[in-house]
Design an enzyme around this catalytic site. Structure first.
Site, short mmCIF file in Angstrom:
data_model
loop_
_atom_site.label_atom_id
_atom_site.label_comp_id
_atom_site.label_asym_id
_atom_site.label_seq_id
_atom_site.Cartn_x
_atom_site.Cartn_y
_atom_site.Cartn_z
N GLU A 1 44.45 5.31 -7.20
CA GLU A 1 43.03 4.62 -7.82
C GLU A 1 42.95 3.19 -7.66
O GLU A 1 41.94 2.74 -7.40
CB GLU A 1 42.95 5.17 -9.19
CG GLU A 1 42.76 6.50 -9.15
CD GLU A 1 42.83 6.95 -10.92
OE1 GLU A 1 42.41 8.06 -11.05
OE2 GLU A 1 42.82 6.15 -11.89
N LYS B 1 32.97 2.52 -18.23
CA LYS B 1 32.13 3.17 -17.61
C LYS B 1 30.57 2.62 -17.73
O LYS B 1 30.29 1.89 -18.83
CB LYS B 1 32.03 4.70 -17.73
CG LYS B 1 33.46 5.32 -17.42
CD LYS B 1 33.46 6.92 -17.65
CE LYS B 1 34.78 7.46 -17.26
NZ LYS B 1 34.81 8.79 -17.51
N TYR C 1 36.38 10.24 -7.51
CA TYR C 1 36.61 11.67 -8.40
C TYR C 1 36.90 12.80 -7.49
O TYR C 1 36.60 13.76 -7.78
CB TYR C 1 35.56 11.72 -9.37
CG TYR C 1 35.51 10.85 -10.64
CD1 TYR C 1 36.57 11.09 -11.38
CD2 TYR C 1 34.33 10.12 -10.66
CE1 TYR C 1 36.53 10.34 -12.68
CE2 TYR C 1 34.62 9.37 -12.08
CZ TYR C 1 35.51 9.45 -12.95
OH TYR C 1 35.73 8.73 -14.14
N HIS D 1 37.74 4.95 -18.36
CA HIS D 1 38.78 5.87 -17.42
C HIS D 1 40.01 5.15 -17.36
O HIS D 1 39.97 3.90 -17.37
CB HIS D 1 37.96 6.14 -16.17
CG HIS D 1 39.05 6.64 -15.21
ND1 HIS D 1 39.36 7.99 -15.01
CD2 HIS D 1 39.71 6.23 -14.21
CE1 HIS D 1 40.23 8.34 -13.99
NE2 HIS D 1 40.38 7.11 -13.76
N ASN E 1 31.88 9.10 -21.50
CA ASN E 1 33.06 8.87 -22.33
C ASN E 1 33.59 7.46 -22.22
O ASN E 1 34.81 7.18 -22.70
CB ASN E 1 34.11 9.96 -22.19
CG ASN E 1 34.75 9.91 -20.84
OD1 ASN E 1 34.28 9.11 -19.90
ND2 ASN E 1 35.74 10.82 -20.78
P1 CMP Z 1 37.64 10.67 -16.50
O1 CMP Z 1 38.90 10.44 -17.21
O2 CMP Z 1 37.03 9.47 -15.94
O3 CMP Z 1 37.76 11.90 -15.82
C1 CMP Z 1 36.77 12.73 -15.34
C2 CMP Z 1 35.58 12.62 -15.81
O4 CMP Z 1 34.72 13.69 -16.03
C3 CMP Z 1 35.79 12.50 -17.46
O5 CMP Z 1 36.28 11.39 -17.79
C4 CMP Z 1 34.54 12.46 -17.98
O6 CMP Z 1 33.72 11.48 -17.85
C5 CMP Z 1 33.93 13.45 -16.83
N1 CMP Z 1 33.70 15.01 -17.46
C6 CMP Z 1 32.43 15.54 -17.44
N2 CMP Z 1 32.66 16.70 -18.19
C7 CMP Z 1 33.92 17.08 -18.03
C8 CMP Z 1 34.41 18.20 -18.76
N3 CMP Z 1 34.11 19.42 -19.22
N4 CMP Z 1 35.97 18.02 -18.75
C9 CMP Z 1 36.42 16.95 -18.18
N5 CMP Z 1 35.98 15.66 -17.83
C10 CMP Z 1 34.34 15.85 -17.82
#
Ligand code: CMP
Length: 142
Positions: free
Chosen positions: A129, A12, A52, A118, A115
């Site tokens: 995806e 990311k 998303y 993904h 984070n």
């Molecule tokens: P990802 O695994 O890419 O899937 C959805 C993304 O939403 C997650 O990682 C985070 O980057 C983002 N995100 C932001 N807030 C939340 C939350 N409260 N719970 C889960 N995902 C979140």
């Protein structure tokens, strides 16, 4: 029984900006996952929203789309035995505060949103995806 799987993986914008792409790719290769395709992209808002779409009702959706468009990210196709779970094990929990030590998110994430990486959460997700970012001709099995 062999369960060779493919997963989409994204490094990311936060991790690209931190300069840890190489460290994350090294972990993927050292884990024995094959990288079949790779592309650095800078998503437009609509592209992030489309990717998303399953989260469109969530409170964090708008912020997530803004975050994913703040800079380039590295998209990849990974392949290997049980690749979906193995990539998720390397990533660690979505919330980096709950991620196991030495996982990518424990080491490089800075918030639940930023984070670092993904991964597809199931074969069904991977089947949606991967073609979102890569055509068959861009995926190189070996
Ligand atoms: P990802 O695994 O890419 O899937 C959805 C993304 O939403 C997650 O990682 C985070 O980057 C983002 N995100 C932001 N807030 C939340 C939350 N409260 N719970 C889960 N995902 C979140």
């Amino acid at each position: 029984m062999s369960t060779i799987q493919r997963s989409l993986a994204i490094i990311k914008p936060d991790a690209v900006a931190k300069g840890v792409m190489g460290q994350i790719i090294t972990r993927i290769e050292q884990a024995g996952l094959k990288i079949l395709a790779v592309r650095l992209i800078h998503m437009a808002h609509d592209e992030a929203a489309g990717f998303y779409a399953v989260h469109r009702e969530r409170a964090f959706f708008a912020s997530l789309c803004t975050f994913m468009t703040q800079g380039p990210c590295l998209t990849m196709v990974l392949e290997g035995e049980n690749a979906i779970q193995r990539w998720r094990d390397l990533m660690g929990a979505t919330d980096f505060r709950k991620a196991a030590p030495k996982t990518i998110r424990a080491d490089f994430a800075s918030s639940i949103e930023a984070n670092a990486v993904h991964g597809s959460d199931s074969p069904e997700s991977a089947a949606i995806e991967i073609p979102y970012f890569f055509s068959a001709l861009e995926i190189h099995p070996r």
